[in-house]
Design an enzyme around this catalytic site. Structure first.
Site, mmCIF file in Angstrom:
data_model
loop_
_atom_site.group_PDB
_atom_site.id
_atom_site.type_symbol
_atom_site.label_atom_id
_atom_site.label_comp_id
_atom_site.label_asym_id
_atom_site.label_seq_id
_atom_site.Cartn_x
_atom_site.Cartn_y
_atom_site.Cartn_z
ATOM 1 N N TYR A 6 40.135 30.194 31.159
ATOM 2 C CA TYR A 6 40.918 31.084 32.011
ATOM 3 C C TYR A 6 40.773 30.673 33.474
ATOM 4 O O TYR A 6 39.700 30.301 33.942
ATOM 5 C CB TYR A 6 40.546 32.558 31.828
ATOM 6 N N CYS A 56 29.173 39.551 33.160
ATOM 7 C CA CYS A 56 29.356 40.505 34.246
ATOM 8 C C CYS A 56 29.367 41.934 33.717
ATOM 9 O O CYS A 56 29.530 42.181 32.524
ATOM 10 C CB CYS A 56 30.656 40.218 34.985
ATOM 11 N N ASN A 86 31.632 44.953 33.796
ATOM 12 C CA ASN A 86 33.018 45.345 34.063
ATOM 13 C C ASN A 86 33.125 46.853 34.240
ATOM 14 O O ASN A 86 32.615 47.624 33.428
ATOM 15 C CB ASN A 86 33.926 44.939 32.907
ATOM 16 N N HIS A 146 32.001 44.253 38.829
ATOM 17 C CA HIS A 146 33.341 44.178 39.411
ATOM 18 C C HIS A 146 34.349 44.946 38.563
ATOM 19 O O HIS A 146 34.102 45.290 37.399
ATOM 20 C CB HIS A 146 33.783 42.715 39.567
#
Length: 384
Positions: free
Chosen positions: A294, A331, A333, A313
């Site tokens: 991605y 991460c 989310n 984030h």
């Protein structure tokens, strides 16, 4: 008549020896005139000394007298600052010297015998092979979180005499705080408290590095100082199987946000266990990763808490899994509104505590101070 003559002879003899200033008494007067002055001036460094340390003050002293005047000048003829002691028995410079410079001193004094004496001389200071710069963080006037370490880095070369450098470092706090320096490598020494900083602590750091021998012919380029403050106590806690991120203020739950954390089935994609800190905040972060197929992935309210790749984030594209399943690549989310609320509340240096994962955070991130147990941390001091 014989008695009278003897008396006269004794009288003449007595008069001759009793008057030192008379023609017969010149011997004593001549000895006094040739006596050397009693005062003696000494200087450190001595005249003609070479490779003198730039951090040691120049000292001039007199015995059996008082100093009238002392001047110390550099090669350009400019005076070096200094002061006489109250008893005028010594003079000490108050200005640091320059590397590879020649200095001249001139001192006069009056002895207890009233005679004047003078001492003149020159000396030269050491010439380093190199003078690498150093940096210090946090910077002046910063307000940081309760897990923020103090970090001094030497980006232009390794320090081999770590003890000499560490002796030049001083941390002062507005309230008592137990802490220690630890060398993370030959180019970085950090100080952190045993436990999180007390909220509101004022911190002053002094690094008197100028003139300090780093080893290998390198000497400190300049002194460093910083004064900063510790903000409110805010701690983020993520237990990955719970699919939520809790924010605590002063030990009490302040906010709780549903989250999707690193994938549980792949330790390489876990959100790793450990205590990290908020390192960076960006309103928009680029999370492109061609390795996983991605690109051009921009996410809002990005709060970095490691250089291993972990952020907190926004990821509304993953809304279906937030609060339910762990599907990220490491991460944390959050939904956009929650990510914005947390972003606005975060300070650089806030602790982020992660638990429940299969993998632990490796000590490869820029800030891994809190991953090291306290006993081990103290042993990493060069003065332990």
């Amino acid at each position: 008549m014989l008695g009278g003559l003897l008396s006269a002879a004794v009288l003449v003899s007595g008069c001759t020896s009793a008057e030192p200033g008379s023609p017969g008494g010149g011997s004593a007067a001549g000895t006094s005139a040739s006596a050397p002055p009693v005062a003696k001036i000494t200087a450190s460094p001595q005249a003609d000394s070479a490779d003198v340390a730039v951090t040691e003050p120049v000292k001039v002293a007199v015995a059996e007298g008082t100093l009238d005047a002392v001047t110390l000048t550099n090669a350009e003829g400019a005076a070096v600052q200094g002061a006489l002691a109250e008893d005028k028995a010594s003079w000490t410079s108050s200005e640091v010297l320059g590397y590879a410079k020649t200095y001249t001193y001139d001192a006069t004094a009056t002895g207890t015998d009233g005679k004047k004496v003078e001492l003149k001389g020159t000396f030269s200071t050491l010439k380093p092979a190199k003078t690498p710069r150093a940096t210090i963080n946090p910077t002046d006037d910063a307000t940081v979180g309760v897990a923020m370490p103090i970090s001094i880095k030497f980006p232009e070369g390794k320090v081999t005499d770590k003890a000499a450098v560490e002796k030049a470092l001083k941390v002062e706090t507005s309230v008592p705080v137990e802490g220690s320096w630890a060398w993370l490598n030959a180019q970085q020494v950090d100080w952190r408290p045993k436990q999180y900083w007390p909220a509101g602590t004022k911190v002053t750091v002094t690094a008197k590095l100028y003139g300090v021998a780093y080893g290998g012919g390198a000497y400190g380029k300049s002194d460093l100082t910083t004064a900063f403050a510790i903000g409110r106590n805010q701690v983020v806690k993520v237990n990955t199987p719970e699919h939520k991120m809790d924010v605590y203020r002063d030990g009490k739950l302040f906010a709780s946000y549903p989250s999707s954390n690193g994938r549980d089935d792949d330790p390489n994609l876990n959100t790793p266990n450990g205590t990290m800190i908020v390192m960076q905040k960006d309103p928009v972060g680029d999370f492109s990763n061609p390795r996983y197929g991605y690109t051009n992935v921009m996410k809002k309210w990005a709060v970095r808490f490691s250089n291993h790749g972990e952020f907190i984030h926004e990821n509304n594209d993953n809304a279906a899994n937030i609060g339910k399943r762990n599907t990220s690549h490491g991460c944390v989310n959050l939904l956009e509104a929650d990510a914005k609320a947390y972003f606005d509340s975060a300070l650089i240096g806030d602790p982020v505590e992660v638990s429940g994962s299969k993998a632990n955070m490796p000590t490869t991130s820029d800030v891994y101070d809190w991953l090291i147990p306290w006993a081990q941390w103290k042993s990493m001091s060069a003065l332990s």
